[in-house]
Design a protein around this motif. Structure first.
Motif, mmCIF file in Angstrom:
data_model
loop_
_atom_site.group_PDB
_atom_site.id
_atom_site.type_symbol
_atom_site.label_atom_id
_atom_site.label_comp_id
_atom_site.label_asym_id
_atom_site.label_seq_id
_atom_site.Cartn_x
_atom_site.Cartn_y
_atom_site.Cartn_z
ATOM 1 N N GLY A 187 0.807 -1.220 0.000
ATOM 2 C CA GLY A 187 0.000 0.000 0.000
ATOM 3 C C GLY A 187 0.835 1.263 0.000
ATOM 4 O O GLY A 187 0.455 2.272 -0.610
ATOM 5 N N LYS B 8 -8.580 0.454 -0.451
ATOM 6 C CA LYS B 8 -7.838 -0.801 -0.584
ATOM 7 C C LYS B 8 -6.856 -1.036 0.556
ATOM 8 O O LYS B 8 -6.689 -2.173 1.026
ATOM 9 C CB LYS B 8 -7.095 -0.805 -1.921
ATOM 10 N N TYR B 9 -6.208 0.039 1.017
ATOM 11 C CA TYR B 9 -5.114 -0.139 1.977
ATOM 12 C C TYR B 9 -5.294 0.644 3.287
ATOM 13 O O TYR B 9 -4.395 0.633 4.132
ATOM 14 C CB TYR B 9 -3.789 0.302 1.341
#
Length: 275
Positions: free
Chosen positions: A20, A56-57
């Motif tokens: 990430g 997402k991260y």
């Protein structure tokens, strides 16, 4: 100063940082500098790219990194929502903002853009000195503890009562105890009504807002102290029939000062727990 992004990505990977962080470096490598070769209308693309990284991260990013992201996002939004940070009428720019809302109804930035538009509309699209956006609200949105809390779900605690219609609702409800008055009120409006009536020592009103559940330690809550320690109030919806209200303050990091749980009973939000 020229940044060697390839070197930075390699060293970050060698140091064992999560993917990430490397993806963020890749984002930074490709983003254009607004002040040198960018255009403010392209900033929404950068904002949406950052949103993708957060989705997402977000949970693996450290608190310090999330603060940096919040600062970067606030800077981008400030430029974007003022049409390039220039004090000028925004008649020509308004279509860009409307288009953002139309194209991105589920974006975490939707509320920030919508709030700015309302202010511009109220001022006939003339530039004002209003600051956009609120950095602390952005920071709350990026905190994994407050998943699905949008910009519009966060309220400044800079007045009392902190919701404008509280006094009128209180007068109407206290005079009749007609449940229809509470129909349609949001969790934050019920919260404001509860605290307002509690501080007026109107036990008949604030106890009627409670649900059938036991209110743990509710009689011991010092709402003046909670207000003094809190900067924002955030509303989270675990389900369509439940809500959690967070009173938030800052001491280096975001602190949860008090929490109020709510459930929807026969179409009316009621308090089910306070701590």
């Amino acid at each position: 100063m020229q940044i060697d992004y390839q070197y930075l990505k390699e060293k970050t990977s060698e140091a064992g940082f999560h993917k990430g962080y490397i993806e963020y470096i890749r984002f930074s490598e490709n983003v254009k500098d607004f002040y040198t070769d960018g255009h403010w209308k392209n900033i929404d693309t950068d904002l949406l790219a950052l949103e993708g990284l957060i989705i997402k991260y977000g949970e693996i990013y450290s608190n310090e990194f999330r603060k940096l992201l919040a600062q970067e996002i606030s800077s981008y939004l400030s430029i974007y929502l003022t049409g390039g940070n220039e004090p000028k009428p925004l008649m020509e720019e308004k279509e860009e903002f409307y288009q953002f809302l139309h194209n991105n109804p589920n974006s975490i930035f939707y509320g920030a853009v919508e709030e700015a538009i309302k202010d511009w509309e109220a001022n006939e699209w003339q530039y004002t000195s209003q600051d956009y956006p609120n950095y602390n609200r952005i920071e709350v949105m990026l905190d994994p503890r407050f998943q699905n809390v949008g910009y519009s779900d966060i309220y400044d605690l800079n007045k009392w009562p902190f919701i404008d219609n509280t006094t009128e609702v209180y007068k109407e409800y206290a005079s009749s105890f007609d449940r229809a008055v509470l129909q349609g009120l949001s969790p934050i409006e019920l919260t404001s009504l509860y605290i307002y009536s509690y501080q007026k020592k109107d036990k008949a009103v604030f106890t009627s807002i409670n649900s059938e559940y036991t209110i743990k330690n509710s009689e011991k809550m010092d709402w003046w102290d909670i207000k003094d320690k809190s900067n924002l109030v955030a509303v989270q919806y675990p389900t369509k029939e439940s809500a959690t209200i967070y009173f938030l303050g800052w001491h280096e990091d975001i602190q949860i000062i008090a929490t109020m749980d709510m459930v929807k009973v026969n179409g009316v939000w009621k308090i089910s727990g306070i701590e």
